[in-house]
Motif scaffolding. Structure first.
Motif, short mmCIF file in Angstrom:
data_model
loop_
_atom_site.label_atom_id
_atom_site.label_comp_id
_atom_site.label_asym_id
_atom_site.label_seq_id
_atom_site.Cartn_x
_atom_site.Cartn_y
_atom_site.Cartn_z
N GLU A 283 52.06 14.13 18.66
CA GLU A 283 52.56 14.71 19.91
C GLU A 283 51.67 14.29 21.09
OE1 GLU A 283 54.53 16.70 21.69
OE2 GLU A 283 53.09 17.47 23.15
N GLN B 15 61.23 13.01 16.21
CA GLN B 15 61.53 14.11 17.13
C GLN B 15 60.52 14.19 18.26
OE1 GLN B 15 62.06 17.61 14.66
NE2 GLN B 15 64.22 17.16 14.35
N ALA B 16 59.24 13.93 17.95
CA ALA B 16 58.22 13.96 19.01
C ALA B 16 58.48 12.86 20.03
CB ALA B 16 56.83 13.83 18.41
N SER C 230 61.50 13.61 22.13
CA SER C 230 61.31 14.69 23.10
C SER C 230 60.71 14.16 24.40
CB SER C 230 60.45 15.82 22.51
OG SER C 230 59.09 15.55 22.70
N TYR C 231 60.09 12.98 24.36
CA TYR C 231 59.62 12.35 25.60
C TYR C 231 60.57 11.25 26.05
CZ TYR C 231 55.52 15.17 25.18
OH TYR C 231 54.69 16.26 25.11
N ALA D 169 65.87 18.60 22.85
CA ALA D 169 65.06 18.96 21.68
C ALA D 169 65.89 18.84 20.40
CB ALA D 169 64.51 20.37 21.83
N GLY D 170 65.24 18.38 19.36
CA GLY D 170 65.95 18.07 18.12
C GLY D 170 66.33 19.28 17.30
N GLU D 171 66.81 19.00 16.13
CA GLU D 171 67.19 20.04 15.19
C GLU D 171 65.96 20.80 14.70
OE1 GLU D 171 70.49 20.51 14.09
OE2 GLU D 171 70.84 19.21 15.81
N GLN D 172 66.19 21.97 14.14
CA GLN D 172 65.07 22.73 13.59
C GLN D 172 64.81 22.32 12.15
OE1 GLN D 172 65.28 26.90 14.23
NE2 GLN D 172 65.56 26.72 16.43
N THR D 173 64.74 21.01 11.91
CA THR D 173 64.64 20.51 10.54
C THR D 173 63.44 21.08 9.80
OG1 THR D 173 65.40 18.47 11.55
CG2 THR D 173 64.83 18.39 9.21
N TYR E 15 59.09 9.05 9.38
CA TYR E 15 58.83 10.49 9.39
C TYR E 15 59.60 11.20 10.51
CZ TYR E 15 56.07 14.73 10.33
OH TYR E 15 55.67 16.03 10.59
#
Lengths: 506, 506
Positions: free
Chosen positions: B200, B225-226, B229-230, B107-111, B220
C-alpha cells in the motif's frame, strides 16, 4: 560494418543482423562507444525494412550491448561476452524521485516521527508528545491479562480476526460506548489500528482532490496531514472558549460547501478547550440544515479532571450525520494500536474495503488484550486512576507556569485531556525560541504546525503534561521560563540597539 | 406579513426583520408551508438592501424555522418555539453515497474480509485462505516469549516505538536478512504492519492516476486491489514454469513505459511457481536497461520443501532497483501484523511520512514479540518444523488430488509456499461450481480474481494446504472431486439434452 543477409535462412532477418553485430562487438571489432549506423541508413544499405533494423537494435539493447544516446544515436556499450555479467553492464542510476506520485511529493513533514524518535534519547524533557506516562500503565495488571488471554485463547491468539475486528471486542466496545450514551449495533462498530487509521480511512472514503474540509483552527496535526495527503483544501474555523465559532462556521458552510467538518469536542488537541453543550446542539442543527457530515474525534473524552463530561455529538445525533472515532491509545496503551469507529453501515463497509488493502486486520493480540481489559471490569478503576494522576500533573504544570510574573504569557486551562495551550509574549520569535529550548533539553510543540497551511497565527506552544514525570514538569517549566526571561532581556537589548540605529519599526 | 423597520435601533436591520418573522412563526401567524415573499420583493417593500433580507432569511434557516424549496422559494417549516428541539426540526436524510470520493467508489470487493470472516464459522473446510494452521504455532514458546518480554521491557512494552519500527527489531531483521544474502543497514529497513501495508505504501508513493503497473498474471489479489485503489492501469505479464515471461515483459516495457513491476519470485501466489535463477538475472538486466523499479514481494521464500532456495532479486541487485518486502505473517504469526521493507533511504523516508498519517506505528507488543523470537534463535528450528509439516500437507493434498482419474484436471506442483494451483476441466462453469462447493462446506478461491481486471483466463482454483488439518484436506479434496464428477455427469447429460433440442453450440 559488414553484414550479410541470407533470405533463404530460417533465422529471421532481424536476428541475423543482431547476431552479426553482436559477434562484432564480442570479438572487439566494434569497440566501446562505436556509433552504429542510423536505422534508416542501415535498412537502405541492406535493402530491408526499417522496422527490421529497429528490432535488431532493440534486441542488442535488451542484451545490454548497445544503448541509445540522445544526440549520438545507438552506441556500443562495451565488448561484452554473451554471458553479460551485471558488473560489466552500464547501469543507469535509479532516480526514485522521478517515479514518485504527486501525492508523495505532497506528503507532509515527519512531525510525528520526530516526536516519537525523541523517546529513544536520554535526558530529554519531552512536553511535545501526545502519549501517556509509563506510570499510567499497571504492568502487573497487563501481565495478568496477557497470561489470561494466552490460557484462554491459546493458538487462536495468533490467528486472524475478521477485517473489521474480533466479534468479541466489538461487543465489548458496544457495551463500553453505551455507557457513554452512544447506542450502536456491532455492525456500526469497527476496530481500527488507532484513531489515526480511522481518520485516514474517512479521508480516503470522502475526499476528492480539491474538496473543502472544515476543521477547528488550530487542530490535530495528524488530521491536517491526512486530509492534505488527499489534496483537500482545508479551511480552519476559529474557536473561542466554548469551542468552534458557529457564526463563522455557518458563513463557511454557505461559502465553501465543504465535504465534512472534522472536530474534537472534548479537550481539543492542541488547545484543551471543550465545546459547550449549547454549541454542540447548535453544531448539529447546522449539520442537519446544511447536510454536513461530521467527523467527531474523541480520544480524550474520558479524561476529565473537573465537572461532568458532556455528551458526545454522536450521542446527541439520531440521524447518522456523525462518524465517531475514539481509541484506547490515550487510556490503556498508545502502542497496542487499537481504536474504533462508530458509523452507519455503508461507511463501515468502505472502511473494511480500505482496511483489507492497507493492513488487513488489527493485531489479534492487541485486540484481545483490550477486550480482556474491558470485560474484566478494569476500565472504570483505571480511568479513575488516570484522572487522578493527570489532574495532579496538570495542576502542577499550571502552578509552575503561574509562579513568578511573566508578562504577555496566556495560559488556556484545560478541564481534561493531555495539553496546555500557552501563548508566549509577542516579542518572541517562535522558531528560534523552540529550537533554543530544545538545545537546553526541553522539547515542546510549536503552535504554528496545528494551523492548516501552517499559517502563523500567534505565539503559541503546546505543552503535554501526561507524559513527563513530576520532576521533569518542574525542571522543564523552569527551563522554559528562564528561556523566556532571557529572551525578553535579549529582546529589550536588541530593541535598544535597534533604536540606536534608528530602527524604522519602532 | 407586517414588518416595521426602526433605523434608530441598535439592533441591526437584518436582525429586526428576522426577529419579527420568527415571532410571527412562533405565534402561528405564519403557518407551516407559508411562502415568504421573495427576497427582492421584501427588500423593495421595506426599502432595505436585498442582502439585508438575504441575511435575515439565512438566520431563519439556521434556526430551522424556514427552508429554501426549489420552485417555491422560502417556506415556513413549522411553528416552532425559539428552543427548537431536534425532533421537531426537518432533517434531510444523510446520503453518504453523495459524499464519497471517486476512490471509494473504485474500491474493490471485500475478498479478503470474506475469507477471514469464514474462520468464525464452524464446520467449514477452508482451502481459501493464505494463513498458517493453528498447529504451526508453538503456543508454549509464544507464552514464554511473552513472559520474557514483559519481564524485560515492563511498562516500555506498552510505550511507543519510532514510526519506522523499534531499533532493536530493525537490528534483528538486519541480521535475519543478511542470512538470506541481503545486505542492508537499519536505515534501509522499516517495520510495517504486514506486507500488505508495504504494498500500500509503495503504491501510494509511486502511482499517479493512470500510471501503468506491470504484474505477473495471475497475481496476489491484495496487490491488484491496492494498485487499483490508486487508479493504476494494471498490465499482466504471463508466466511459464520458470516464472514471468521476459520476452513479453520486454515488449510491454517498450510499449507501456510502466512505473514499476510487482513480482513474487518465490512460490508465487496463487500459482506456486518460482522464478528460475536465469530468469531472475534476466529480469534484473531488463530492469537496469529500461530503468524499471521492481517491487519484490517475498512472503513465502523461507517455506521451501525441495531443493535449495534461490537468491532473492534484492540480493542479486547492487543498484537499488529492487524494493524488497517480506513479513513474519506466513512464518511466525499472521495476526501479529509485522512485516518489513528493505529499500533505499528516500523510499523509506516516504514510507515514514505515510505511516505516521495512517497508523503511526506497528504495535510495540507485536514488534517485541517478533524481536524476541528472532534474537532467541527460534527462527531456524521453527522454519525447519514448518517446512516439515507443510511439505507433508502439500504431499497429502497432491496425493488426494491425483487419486483416481479425473480427465481435464491439471495440477501445478509448488516447491514451496502455501498454494496448489489447479486447472479444472473446461466444461465446468467456475462461478457456479465454486458456489456449489461452498454449499457443500468447502471454500476455495476462484482463480479469476487473481487476474487484473478480473479477465477470465481459464478454469483455475487456488487451494491452500497450510491451514486445513490433514483430516480436512482428505475430506475437502474428496468433496471437491465428487463435485467435479457430478458436474461432469450433469454436463454430459446437459450436452445430451441440448443435442436433443438441436443446440446450436455443438
Amino acid at each position: 560494418m559488414d553484414i550479410t543477409i541470407n533470405r533463404e535462412s530460417k533465422t529471421p532477418i532481424y536476428l541475423q543482423i543482431k547476431k552479426q553485430i553482436e559477434h562484432q562487438i564480442v570479438v572487439g571489432k566494434l569497440p566501446s562507444n562505436f556509433i552504429l549506423p542510423a536505422e534508416r541508413t542501415l535498412s537502405m544499405k541492406l535493402g530491408v525494412n526499417r522496422s527490421t533494423v529497429v528490432k535488431a537494435y532493440m534486441e542488442l539493447k535488451a542484451d545490454g550491448l548497445v544503448e541509445s544516446r540522445i544526440g549520438s544515436g545507438t552506441v556500443v556499450l562495451a565488448s561484452l561476452t554473451k554471458d553479460v555479467t551485471q558488473e560489466k553492464m552500464y547501469i543507469p542510476p535509479v532516480r526514485w524521485g522521478q517515479f514518485e506520485s504527486k501525492r508523495a511529493a505532497r506528503a507532509g513533514e515527519q512531525t510525528i516521527n520526530n516526536i516519537l524518535s525523541v523517546f529513544e534519547k536520554e535526558r530529554i524533557i519531552s512536553f511535545a508528545s501526545g502519549i501517556s506516562s509509563e506510570d499510567a500503565c499497571d504492568i502487573n495488571l497487563m501481565k495478568n491479562l496477557n497470561l489470561q488471554i494466552i490460557e484462554k485463547y491459546r493458538e487462536k491468539l495468533f490467528m486472524p480476526t475478521p477485517v473489521d475486528g474480533s466479534t468479541e471486542l466489538k461487543t465489548a466496545i458496544k457495551a463500553y460506548i453505551q455507557g457513554n450514551g452512544i447506542n450502536a449495533g456491532t455492525k456500526q462498530i469497527m476496530v481500527t489500528s488507532g484513531s489515526q487509521q480511522s481518520i485516514e480511512f474517512f479521508a480516503r472514503t470522502i475526499i476528492d482532490s480539491g474538496d473543502v474540509v472544515l476543521v477547528e483552527e488550530p487542530t490535530y496535526i495528524g488530521a491536517i496531514q491526512a486530509f492534505e495527503s488527499y489534496d483537500a483544501k482545508i479551511i480552519g474555523i476559529p474557536m473561542d472558549d466554548e469551542g468552534i465559532r458557529l457564526d463563522i462556521l455557518e458563513s463557511c458552510l454557505i461559502k465553501y460547501r465543504p465535504k465534512f467538518l472534522y472536530t474534537q469536542p472534548n479537550f481539543h488537541n492542541p488547545t484543551g478547550v471543550s465545546m459547550s453543550l449549547e454549541r454542540r446542539k447548535g453544531l448539529l442543527k447546522l449539520a442537519y440544515y446544511y447536510n454536513l457530515p461530521i467527523l467527531e474525534d474523541d480520544p480524550y473524552g474520558e479524561l476529565y479532571y473537573s465537572g461532568n463530561p458532556l455528551p458526545s455529538l454522536k450521542s446527541l445525533d439520531n440521524n447518522d450525520y456523525v462518524v465517531y472515532l475514539s481509541s484506547f491509545s490515550k487510556t490503556i496503551s498508545f502502542s497496542l494500536r487499537v481504536g474504533f469507529v462508530v458509523a452507519s453501515e455503508n461507511i463501515i463497509s468502505r472502511f473494511i474495503q480500505f482496511k483489507q488493502i492497507t493492513d488487513i486486520q488489527t493485531s489479534t493480540l492487541s485486540q484481545l488484550t483490550i477486550n480482556e481489559f474491558l470485560n474484566g471490569g478494569h476500565m472504570g478503576p483505571h480511568l479513575d486512576y488516570l484522572r487522578k494522576i493527570y489532574k495532579n500533573k496538570r495542576d502542577l504544570m499550571l502552578n509552575e507556569l503561574n509562579k513568578g510574573n511573566l508578562d504577555g504569557m496566556e495560559i488556556t486551562v484545560p478541564n481534561g485531556g493531555y495539553f496546555i495551550w500557552l501563548r508566549l509574549p509577542d516579542y518572541i520569535r517562535m522558531n528560534e525560541f523552540v529550537k533554543g529550548l530544545a538545545d537546553k533539553g526541553v522539547v515542546v510543540m510549536l503552535g504554528d504546525i496545528f494551523y492548516p497551511g501552517y499559517s502563523i497565527n500567534g505565539n503559541y506552544i503546546r505543552l503535554n503534561f501526561s507524559y513527563p514525570s513530576e520532576k521533569y514538569i518542574k525542571e522543564g517549566v523552569s527551563i522554559l521560563k528562564n528561556c523566556i526571561k532571557q529572551y525578553s532581556t535579549a529582546s529589550l537589548k536588541k530593541k535598544y540597539e535597534f533604536k540606536a540605529e534608528i530602527n524604522p519599526f519602532i
